[in-house]
Design an enzyme around this catalytic site. Structure first.
Site, PDB file in Angstrom:
ATOM      1  N   HIS A  37       0.709  -1.499   0.119  1.00  0.00           N
ATOM      2  CA  HIS A  37      -0.033  -0.006   0.030  1.00  0.00           C
ATOM      3  C   HIS A  37       0.925   1.082  -0.008  1.00  0.00           C
ATOM      4  CE1 HIS A  37      -3.515  -2.737   1.578  1.00  0.00           C
ATOM      5  NE2 HIS A  37      -3.523  -2.670   0.198  1.00  0.00           N
TER       6      HIS A  37
ATOM      7  N   GLU B  24     -13.635  -8.581  -7.982  1.00  0.00           N
ATOM      8  CA  GLU B  24     -13.737  -9.632  -6.796  1.00  0.00           C
ATOM      9  C   GLU B  24     -14.665 -10.532  -6.956  1.00  0.00           C
ATOM     10  OE1 GLU B  24     -11.978  -9.818  -4.021  1.00  0.00           O
ATOM     11  OE2 GLU B  24     -13.124 -11.601  -3.512  1.00  0.00           O
TER      12      GLU B  24
ATOM     13  N   ASP C  15      -3.098  -8.537  -7.185  1.00  0.00           N
ATOM     14  CA  ASP C  15      -2.709  -9.134  -5.972  1.00  0.00           C
ATOM     15  C   ASP C  15      -3.501 -10.217  -5.375  1.00  0.00           C
ATOM     16  OD1 ASP C  15      -2.008  -8.962  -3.300  1.00  0.00           O
ATOM     17  OD2 ASP C  15      -3.621  -7.375  -2.637  1.00  0.00           O
TER      18      ASP C  15
ATOM     19  N   ASP D 246     -13.595 -12.562 -12.877  1.00  0.00           N
ATOM     20  CA  ASP D 246     -12.233 -12.996 -12.935  1.00  0.00           C
ATOM     21  C   ASP D 246     -11.176 -12.117 -12.973  1.00  0.00           C
ATOM     22  OD1 ASP D 246     -10.939 -16.314 -13.158  1.00  0.00           O
ATOM     23  OD2 ASP D 246      -9.659 -14.499 -13.386  1.00  0.00           O
ATOM     24  N   GLY D 247     -10.354 -11.766 -11.986  1.00  0.00           N
ATOM     25  CA  GLY D 247      -9.301 -10.770 -12.298  1.00  0.00           C
ATOM     26  C   GLY D 247      -8.434 -11.019 -13.383  1.00  0.00           C
TER      27      GLY D 247
ATOM     28  N   HIS E  65      -7.812  -7.963  -8.062  1.00  0.00           N
ATOM     29  CA  HIS E  65      -8.141  -8.835  -6.885  1.00  0.00           C
ATOM     30  C   HIS E  65      -8.326  -8.064  -5.696  1.00  0.00           C
ATOM     31  CE1 HIS E  65      -6.270 -11.717  -9.697  1.00  0.00           C
ATOM     32  NE2 HIS E  65      -6.576 -12.664  -9.094  1.00  0.00           N
TER      33      HIS E  65
ATOM     34  N   SER F  55      -6.754  -2.244  -0.744  1.00  0.00           N
ATOM     35  CA  SER F  55      -6.325  -1.112  -2.092  1.00  0.00           C
ATOM     36  C   SER F  55      -7.502  -0.406  -2.619  1.00  0.00           C
ATOM     37  CB  SER F  55      -5.884  -2.206  -3.077  1.00  0.00           C
ATOM     38  OG  SER F  55      -6.498  -3.488  -3.448  1.00  0.00           O
TER      39      SER F  55
END
Ligand SMILES: C[S@@+](CC[C@H](N)C(=O)[O-])C[C@H]1O[C@@H](n2cnc3c(N)ncnc32)[C@H](O)[C@@H]1O
Length: 286
Positions: free
Chosen positions: A18, A119, A169, A148-149, A41, A101
């Protein structure tokens, strides 16, 4: 999909990730032109460090709590200010809330900037929508997707604004995540070669990490920065002993900024006070 970020929110790995995210957003915000953040994500967005999950692990104590309690030397303090100010602002209610995030990106972007948050987990997504989507600052510029990321890297790049950051991530709870990271990075770069691409990875299994670094270097993408922080000297395959970031096309100031920040906070984040940061190029400008 058993992973819940609430158990790990604000831990040393989160602080490192971060802090870097906040520096990238500060850089992107220097120009008035809008940009987009794709968070593949995203997690639940915002975490209560006094909640049952965070309390069960206590991981934030050696992470954000240690950093907030310290008197940091300048210029590290100045470089960390946007991140730490965003954390402190969330505590004005008296609750120890910590920004994931999405909440950090919401706090550090401007009304003209866009956030795209993926997500897959239903409950985490519901929290994300409630915590981030309901914030007045999110109006008209934040989208939460049940996508889906990894697919989002193809579906949503390049962004319309042609400027921005992609944060990848994943939870690393399934085998093959390092390989998906390499393939995802290649796909993202193919579509958005000028974008800032930031990928987080755990340092547990050193052989897997070595292979990952080699695979990323082999892609030959110009301007690939590797940032790693060790926060435990004792290594095991089950425990996180450090964490890393691959950042393609980092702002030109970022490597030096992260060296300054991580050298200042590494001893605070390490279990034995011997934390160590490594910032270097996997591939230089090409
Ligand atoms: C490490 S957490 C994200 C933390 C967040 N980026 C932050 O910094 O606050 C990973 C999240 O990815 C979600 N997830 C797992 N697989 C996914 C996928 N294929 N696409 C999108 N989300 C996924 C998990 O449910 C989890 O909430």
């Amino acid at each position: 999909m058993n992973y819940r970020h609430a158990f790990h929110a604000g831990n040393p790995a989160d602080v490192m990730k971060h802090a870097a995210l906040a520096r990238v957003l500060a850089y992107l915000g220097r120009k008035d032109t809008p940009y987009r953040v794709l968070d593949t994500h995203a997690g639940a967005g915002l975490y209560d460090l006094d909640g049952a999950s965070a309390q069960r692990t206590g991981e934030a104590e050696a992470g954000i709590e240690a950093v907030l309690a310290a008197t940091l030397p300048d210029p590290a303090a100045a470089l960390l200010a946007p991140y730490l100010d965003a954390v402190r602002a969330l505590r004005s209610s008296g609750r120890r809330l910590y920004p994931g995030s999405p909440a950090l990106a919401l706090a550090l972007t401007r009304p003209q900037d866009q956030l795209l948050l993926c997500e897959l987990h239903k409950d985490e997504r519901a929290k994300l929508e409630k915590r981030i989507g309901a914030d007045p600052r999110a109006k008209g510029r934040v989208k939460v997707l049940a996508q889906d990321g990894w697919q989002a890297l193809s579906a949503h790049l390049p962004p319309r604004e042609r400027r921005g950051l992609v944060l990848v991530d994943p939870p690393f709870e399934e085998p093959g995540e390092f390989q998906r990271m390499v393939a995802g990075l290649e796909a993202a770069h193919r579509r958005f070669a000028t974008g800032i691409l930031m990928l987080w990875y755990p340092i547990k299994d050193l052989r897997a990490v070595d292979a990952f670094r080699r695979d990323v270097a082999r892609l030959g993408l110009p301007k690939t920065l590797k940032v790693e922080l060790d926060f435990a000297t004792v290594r095991s395959l089950d425990t996180l002993s450090g964490s890393g970031l691959i950042i393609v096309n980092p702002p030109f100031t970022l490597a030096d900024e992260l060296k300054t920040i991580l050298n200042a906070i590494a001893p605070l984040l390490a279990r034995d006070g011997k934390g160590r940061a490594r910032v270097g190029w996997l591939t230089a400008a090409g």
